[in-house]
Design an enzyme around this catalytic site. Structure first.
Site, PDB file in Angstrom:
ATOM      1  N   LYS A  31      15.213 -15.676  68.289  1.00  0.00           N
ATOM      2  CA  LYS A  31      13.965 -16.090  67.657  1.00  0.00           C
ATOM      3  C   LYS A  31      12.811 -16.012  68.653  1.00  0.00           C
ATOM      4  O   LYS A  31      11.742 -15.467  68.344  1.00  0.00           O
ATOM      5  CB  LYS A  31      14.119 -17.509  67.116  1.00  0.00           C
ATOM      6  N   ARG A 101      12.060 -25.517  67.361  1.00  0.00           N
ATOM      7  CA  ARG A 101      13.163 -24.800  66.710  1.00  0.00           C
ATOM      8  C   ARG A 101      14.192 -24.382  67.753  1.00  0.00           C
ATOM      9  O   ARG A 101      13.846 -24.038  68.877  1.00  0.00           O
ATOM     10  CB  ARG A 101      12.647 -23.530  66.027  1.00  0.00           C
ATOM     11  N   GLY A 110      25.033 -24.739  62.635  1.00  0.00           N
ATOM     12  CA  GLY A 110      25.533 -25.816  63.486  1.00  0.00           C
ATOM     13  C   GLY A 110      24.498 -26.211  64.512  1.00  0.00           C
ATOM     14  O   GLY A 110      24.609 -27.253  65.163  1.00  0.00           O
ATOM     15  N   MET A 112      20.568 -27.267  65.789  1.00  0.00           N
ATOM     16  CA  MET A 112      19.582 -28.199  65.260  1.00  0.00           C
ATOM     17  C   MET A 112      18.615 -27.497  64.304  1.00  0.00           C
ATOM     18  O   MET A 112      18.150 -26.408  64.565  1.00  0.00           O
ATOM     19  CB  MET A 112      18.774 -28.822  66.402  1.00  0.00           C
ATOM     20  N   ARG A 357      13.625 -10.866  62.239  1.00  0.00           N
ATOM     21  CA  ARG A 357      14.930 -10.520  62.806  1.00  0.00           C
ATOM     22  C   ARG A 357      15.517  -9.404  61.957  1.00  0.00           C
ATOM     23  O   ARG A 357      15.061  -9.177  60.831  1.00  0.00           O
ATOM     24  CB  ARG A 357      15.866 -11.730  62.819  1.00  0.00           C
ATOM     25  N   HIS A 473      55.000  -5.881  54.931  1.00  0.00           N
ATOM     26  CA  HIS A 473      55.325  -4.695  54.135  1.00  0.00           C
ATOM     27  C   HIS A 473      54.322  -4.540  52.996  1.00  0.00           C
ATOM     28  O   HIS A 473      53.765  -3.453  52.777  1.00  0.00           O
ATOM     29  CB  HIS A 473      56.750  -4.822  53.588  1.00  0.00           C
ATOM     30  N   SER A 776      53.238  11.999  68.780  1.00  0.00           N
ATOM     31  CA  SER A 776      52.463  11.191  67.850  1.00  0.00           C
ATOM     32  C   SER A 776      52.799   9.737  68.169  1.00  0.00           C
ATOM     33  O   SER A 776      53.962   9.340  68.122  1.00  0.00           O
ATOM     34  CB  SER A 776      52.837  11.530  66.410  1.00  0.00           C
ATOM     35  N   ASN A 780      52.860   1.133  65.699  1.00  0.00           N
ATOM     36  CA  ASN A 780      53.426  -0.078  65.074  1.00  0.00           C
ATOM     37  C   ASN A 780      54.676  -0.498  65.839  1.00  0.00           C
ATOM     38  O   ASN A 780      54.794  -1.626  66.316  1.00  0.00           O
ATOM     39  CB  ASN A 780      53.816   0.172  63.613  1.00  0.00           C
ATOM     40  N   CYS A 843      49.734   7.670  64.743  1.00  0.00           N
ATOM     41  CA  CYS A 843      50.035   7.535  63.313  1.00  0.00           C
ATOM     42  C   CYS A 843      50.375   6.108  62.931  1.00  0.00           C
ATOM     43  O   CYS A 843      50.796   5.841  61.818  1.00  0.00           O
ATOM     44  CB  CYS A 843      51.148   8.481  62.904  1.00  0.00           C
ATOM     45  N   TYR A 863      43.810  13.713  67.426  1.00  0.00           N
ATOM     46  CA  TYR A 863      43.510  13.220  66.083  1.00  0.00           C
ATOM     47  C   TYR A 863      44.046  11.802  65.897  1.00  0.00           C
ATOM     48  O   TYR A 863      44.886  11.346  66.662  1.00  0.00           O
ATOM     49  CB  TYR A 863      44.108  14.148  65.011  1.00  0.00           C
TER      50      TYR A 863
HETATM   51  P1  ADP Z   1      15.721 -21.092  60.185  1.00  0.00           P
HETATM   52  O1  ADP Z   1      16.497 -20.620  61.334  1.00  0.00           O
HETATM   53  O2  ADP Z   1      16.483 -22.033  59.300  1.00  0.00           O
HETATM   54  O3  ADP Z   1      15.002 -20.021  59.462  1.00  0.00           O
HETATM   55  P2  ADP Z   1      13.229 -21.726  61.431  1.00  0.00           P
HETATM   56  O4  ADP Z   1      13.263 -22.152  62.841  1.00  0.00           O
HETATM   57  O5  ADP Z   1      12.841 -20.344  61.176  1.00  0.00           O
HETATM   58  O6  ADP Z   1      14.616 -22.075  60.794  1.00  0.00           O
HETATM   59  O7  ADP Z   1      12.241 -22.709  60.681  1.00  0.00           O
HETATM   60  C1  ADP Z   1      12.323 -23.075  59.343  1.00  0.00           C
HETATM   61  C2  ADP Z   1      10.985 -23.020  58.685  1.00  0.00           C
HETATM   62  O8  ADP Z   1      10.043 -23.779  59.406  1.00  0.00           O
HETATM   63  C3  ADP Z   1      10.405 -21.621  58.673  1.00  0.00           C
HETATM   64  O9  ADP Z   1      10.733 -20.986  57.479  1.00  0.00           O
HETATM   65  C4  ADP Z   1       8.924 -21.825  58.760  1.00  0.00           C
HETATM   66  O10 ADP Z   1       8.347 -21.717  57.504  1.00  0.00           O
HETATM   67  C5  ADP Z   1       8.757 -23.227  59.274  1.00  0.00           C
HETATM   68  N1  ADP Z   1       8.070 -23.165  60.565  1.00  0.00           N
HETATM   69  C6  ADP Z   1       8.603 -22.921  61.756  1.00  0.00           C
HETATM   70  N2  ADP Z   1       7.652 -22.892  62.724  1.00  0.00           N
HETATM   71  C7  ADP Z   1       6.476 -23.131  62.086  1.00  0.00           C
HETATM   72  C8  ADP Z   1       5.111 -23.217  62.509  1.00  0.00           C
HETATM   73  N3  ADP Z   1       4.784 -23.021  63.777  1.00  0.00           N
HETATM   74  N4  ADP Z   1       4.189 -23.462  61.581  1.00  0.00           N
HETATM   75  C9  ADP Z   1       4.515 -23.645  60.296  1.00  0.00           C
HETATM   76  N5  ADP Z   1       5.767 -23.564  59.828  1.00  0.00           N
HETATM   77  C10 ADP Z   1       6.748 -23.307  60.704  1.00  0.00           C
HETATM   78 MG    MG Z   2      13.771 -18.991  60.035  1.00  0.00          MG
HETATM   79 MG    MG Z   3      17.264 -23.737  60.906  1.00  0.00          MG
END
Ligand code: ADP
Ligand code: MG
Ligand code: MG
Length: 898
Positions: A31, A101, A110, A112, A357, A473, A776, A780, A843, A863
């Site tokens: 990210k 984030r 998993g 935060m 992404r 099998h 060959s 297995n 094979c 092959y």
């Molecule tokens: P996820 O991995 O679940 O997509 P994100 O880290 O992308 O989580 O954040 C979830 C949501 O938080 C995003 O869809 C975005 O809309 C909102 N968000 C994140 N950063 C900002 C920001 N700087 N301003 C406004 N909204 C934000």
């Molecule tokens: Mg996101």
């Molecule tokens: Mg998230």
């Protein structure tokens, strides 16, 4: 020099390193790296900074202490945000708010969740109300913050917050959150704070700096939560990768009707179609789009029409911003040269990008996008080939469940052979065959299957077993035949006596209809509709590209005409393994096979074999005709003879009657042939050594069939351990050839070679090669004999081995390169030393596994051979192996499009 722990982005003084896709992604997380990259492309990214993954690693190395310089670096980076935005963090009049984030190298559940609106407290909320001129917005933001922070950082139950909100809505008699007034939100915030105090024993933190470090700490701590740890274990993600933390200035999509927030894909991720695919919500923040409280609207007119929705698209409601966003879409695709998954927010008519992404997509979409992008000049054919996941092609070769269909899952097992099939439940191979003859589709349900069930497996649309693993099998045969198969559905109990099977108190009877999805390992009640695959178009294009670049040939393991035709249809360039025992199991021939086994001497055996000869010859003639012009490797009889004998009392009685001998005699012979360890018993070439007549008959059948067709038979002697075995049996084959050529006055070119499937054969390959035109690798058995591990029994404990890291992957699915692979390498080197032109192939089941195919490329096999339905996968995997192998030799060999 002190370590740089913090990298800024978006602000003018951005100091993120430029090559964000390489090591910088490791440092900044996915990210963070992409935010920095978007900013450097000049896209509108709110300014922010990334605390590197190295801080996470250092934190855990150092008893959960941050590096000493971190605080100062965060302070400096925060200053840069303040300067860029022109407001101050914690400022009572006009506060800067932040989002915090997590962001590992790969997106990981998993971790935060995001905390938004950080920096609000009882004082700054008043400032925000004044500076924005919108009191309601300010308190809405504050309640969101207290809830998110309370839930995510302080661990207060999400439901308790929801209860308070619901109560407020009831009190105010409103339905939507958006209908609550500023005063209502003030009340909610007060109750939220009281809840936090009750639950945690401490006041909600009012100091913005404490809030920030609280959130940062929560991200790093989330790296070690049980969920994150187990996700990493399953997905092979090393613990020392760590996560980064992204801190960014907030932008607000919830400030009125000229604000919005949304998510989009630059192309349709389910079909791959090249149009802007996404959703947005007016006057909303962050996760509102995915939360499902309000119905999101389509971005484009086209998307809206496709969905049959009459909610206005962003293209209609915000044409100016939409145009900007569409430009961003073009910029990102040009830059990343791949389909992107993006998040954005519009604040008072201004667009901000919050994430990009590489977008996840279906196999069909992956194929279309790759082909289209080559056409658009974005990527080269080689890049397109490398981007496709060979295994995922499987999804495209078999009927799949209609995604729109409703399904009731009965139980789950292993996804042993892909494809979906519905049919009537039968519990025996004979029933399967009989019902299929009546034109019915059946699912053969067995505790496990054996070679005796082949006819029923062939007749069935799908196979379900309760025992056995991915290489049992049932699994191997089903993959070979292209039948859907769910294996090892352990929760299912089959009772042959009552012809029922049950999971808990759910009972399915013979005659009921079920559906199995061999790609997902699911067993469903009733008939779930399926859709047929499409193999022309983009699929054919990609296969052609793969064929153009790959060095290794791709053959199929096939013995029936149907399998051979399927294999050719999928592009097989010959047969790498034709197992002749299959032909012996045919119901019309098994009688002669048994007579042969019961014969007391060679002449009597010859009489029985003479009856088999025309049938064998016919089989080979048919196979050669289908494979005209291509090489066909035929393995002489391999399994131990007792596999051909009747087992049940009824079968024994029936055989005794036809053969005109006593049932006691049959039982006696059965006892004589019984082996304690059949895998290491009288089988393979050992049969040929004891009963040369059998191999002689087979060789004769091959030659007599081959002289009629343009084909090069490659006669393969199985399971040799010593060169002497091959020498003896090669002589037998050559003498048979001379005899047939003399009788018919015609000749045919053929070769004799061997399967390398015992360690001793691999180690003495230089002694064997003078008599072997080809090796060959029967990987297995080579895996079984090298590891001393039975592939039928290892399924019981293989999971324990995988879980504890003994093997990274099941060695029967992916070649054990360090052990078995070393033997292959030794045999290749020793074989080539004495016979440079020796032909080398594989094979075993590994011939259809992409990772194993890469290994085959690296040792220079000629092959790979695999089951017919894996041929396209092998063609692509072989192409990728060639490209990567060349790139390894010459670093810039993988060309990038201009
Ligand atoms: P996820 O991995 O679940 O997509 P994100 O880290 O992308 O989580 O954040 C979830 C949501 O938080 C995003 O869809 C975005 O809309 C909102 N968000 C994140 N950063 C900002 C920001 N700087 N301003 C406004 N909204 C934000
Ligand atoms: Mg996101
Ligand atoms: Mg998230």
């Amino acid at each position: 020099m002190t370590t740089q722990w913090v990298y800024s982005f978006g602000a003018k003084e951005s100091n993120a390193r430029p090559d964000t896709q390489g090591p910088v992604k490791n440092l900044l997380g996915g990210k963070g790296a992409n935010l920095a990259e978007m900013a450097s492309l000049g896209l509108p990214v709110p300014p922010g900074f990334t605390i590197t993954t190295e801080v996470c690693t250092a934190f855990y190395k150092n008893a959960e202490q941050y590096p000493a310089e971190l605080r100062a670096q965060v302070d400096a980076a925060l200053k840069k945000i303040e300067n860029a935005v022109g407001v101050k963090f914690g400022d009572a009049k006009n506060p800067l708010l932040l989002s915090v984030r997590s962001g590992a190298r790969v997106s990981m559940p998993g971790m935060m969740d995001t905390v938004l609106n950080l920096g609000l407290n009882d004082e700054t909320v008043v400032g925000l109300a004044t500076s924005s001129g919108d009191e309601r917005f300010a308190w809405d933001s504050y309640r969101r913050f207290v809830q998110m922070y309370g839930d995510v950082v302080l661990g207060v139950s999400h439901h308790d917050f929801e209860d308070i909100l619901d109560q407020q809505k009831r009190d105010d008699n409103v339905f939507n959150d958006t209908d609550l007034s500023a005063d209502a939100w003030k009340n909610v915030v007060a109750e939220y704070k009281a809840l936090v105090k009750r639950d945690t024993g401490a006041d909600f933190p009012m100091n913005p700096v404490d809030q920030l470090w609280g959130a940062v700490g929560a991200v790093f701590k989330s790296w070690m939560t049980a969920r994150a740890v187990s996700y990493r274990a399953i997905h092979d993600i090393p613990e020392d990768w760590g996560t980064a933390v992204n801190v960014q200035a907030m932008v607000f999509g919830n400030m009125g009707d000229d604000c919005a927030t949304g998510v989009a894909f630059t192309r349709d991720p389910s079909t791959g179609e090249n149009y802007f695919y996404g959703e947005y919500l007016i006057n909303a923040q962050g996760e509102d789009v995915v939360a499902g409280i309000r119905t999101p609207q389509s971005l484009t007119i086209l998307g809206r029409e496709k969905e049959g929705s009459n909610l206005p698209s962003m293209e209609e409601t915000m044409p100016g911003v939409f145009k900007q966003l569409d430009d961003v879409r073009q910029t990102l695709e040009k830059h990343y040269r791949d389909m992107q998954d993006i998040e954005f927010t519009v604040q008072s008519g201004t667009l901000y990008m919050l994430q990009t992404r590489t977008g996840k997509r279906t196999s069909a979409a992956a194929l279309k996008i790759a082909v289209d992008m080559v056409g658009e000049g974005l990527i080269t054919k080689e890049e397109a080939l490398l981007r496709l996941e060979p295994q995922a092609l499987d999804q495209l070769l078999h009927p799949t469940l209609d995604p729109a269909a409703h399904k009731t899952i009965l139980t789950r097992g292993l996804p042993a052979s892909p494809g979906a099939a519905s049919g009537i439940v039968v519990f025996s191979a004979d029933d399967a065959e009989a019902m299929a003859k009546d034109g019915k589709k059946v699912i053969l349900c067995r505790r496990e299957t054996s070679p005796e069930d082949i006819h029923g497996m062939h007749a069935a649309a799908g196979i379900l077993t309760t025992r056995g693993g991915m290489t049992s099998h049932a699994a191997v045969v089903a993959r070979g035949m292209g039948r859907a198969c769910v294996a090892g559905a352990g929760a299912l109990q089959i009772d042959y006596e009552t012809a029922t099977m049950r999971v808990g108190d759910r009972v399915v009877k013979a005659g009921d209809v079920i559906t199995i999805d061999g790609g997902a390992g699911e067993v469903m009640l009733g008939a779930v509709p399926t859709v047929q695959p499409e193999l022309s178009g983009d699929f054919a294009t990609v296969m052609q590209w793969a064929d153009d670049v790959r060095r290794m040939g791709v053959r199929a393991n096939a013995e029936t005409p149907l399998d051979a035709k399927t294999a050719r249809g999928f592009g097989a360039e010959g047969i790498g393994l034709c197992r002749t025992e299959h032909m012996f199991f045919d119901p019309t021939r098994i009688q002669h096979v048994r007579e042969m086994i019961f014969a007391n001497n060679a002449p009597a055996r010859r009489d029985a074999l003479a009856k088999l000869l025309p049938a064998q010859r016919g089989d080979f003639a048919e196979l050669f005709e289908i494979m005209r012009g291509l090489p066909v490797t035929i393995r002489l009889l391999d399994p131990p003879l007792h596999e051909f004998l009747p087992q049940s009392d009824a079968d024994i009685a029936e055989f005794a009657r036809i053969a005109n001998i006593g049932a006691d005699q049959v039982r006696m012979r059965l006892r004589e042939l019984h082996e304690t360890n059949p895998m290491l018993g009288h089988r393979g070439c050992r049969l040929g050594m004891t009963y040369p007549e059998i191999y002689e008959m087979q060789a004769r059948a091959i030659f007599e069939a081959a002289i009629k067709v343009d084909v090069t038979p490659e006669i393969m002697i199985p399971l040799i351990a010593t060169h002497r075995e091959l020498a003896v049996l090669k002589k037998l084959v050559d003498e048979t050839a001379v005899a047939v050529f003399a009788e018919t006055g015609k000749t045919v070119s053929y070769t004799v070679g061997t399967m390398i499937e015992l360690p001793r054969a691999a180690l003495t390959a230089d002694e064997i090669a003078p008599d072997a035109a080809f090796f060959s690798f029967g990987t297995n058995d080579l895996t079984q004999t090298t590891l001393g591990l039975s592939r039928d029994d290892s399924a019981l404990f293989m999971n324990d081995y995988l879980r504890q890291g003994v093997f990274a992957r099941d060695p029967f699915a992916t070649l054990d390169i360090d052990g078995v692979g070393q033997l292959v390498r030794i045999a290749v080197e020793k074989g080539r030393k004495v016979r440079p032109d020796i032909k080398l192939g594989i094979c075993g089941e590994h011939g259809g596994d992409p990772a194993s195919i890469a290994f085959c490329e690296s040792v220079g096999l000629h092959y790979v051979s695999c089951s017919p339905y894996r041929v396209p996968i092998a063609r692509l995997a072989a192409a990728q192996a060639t490209i990567r192998e060349n790139a390894g030799k010459k670093p810039d060999a993988v060309k990038r499009a201009a």
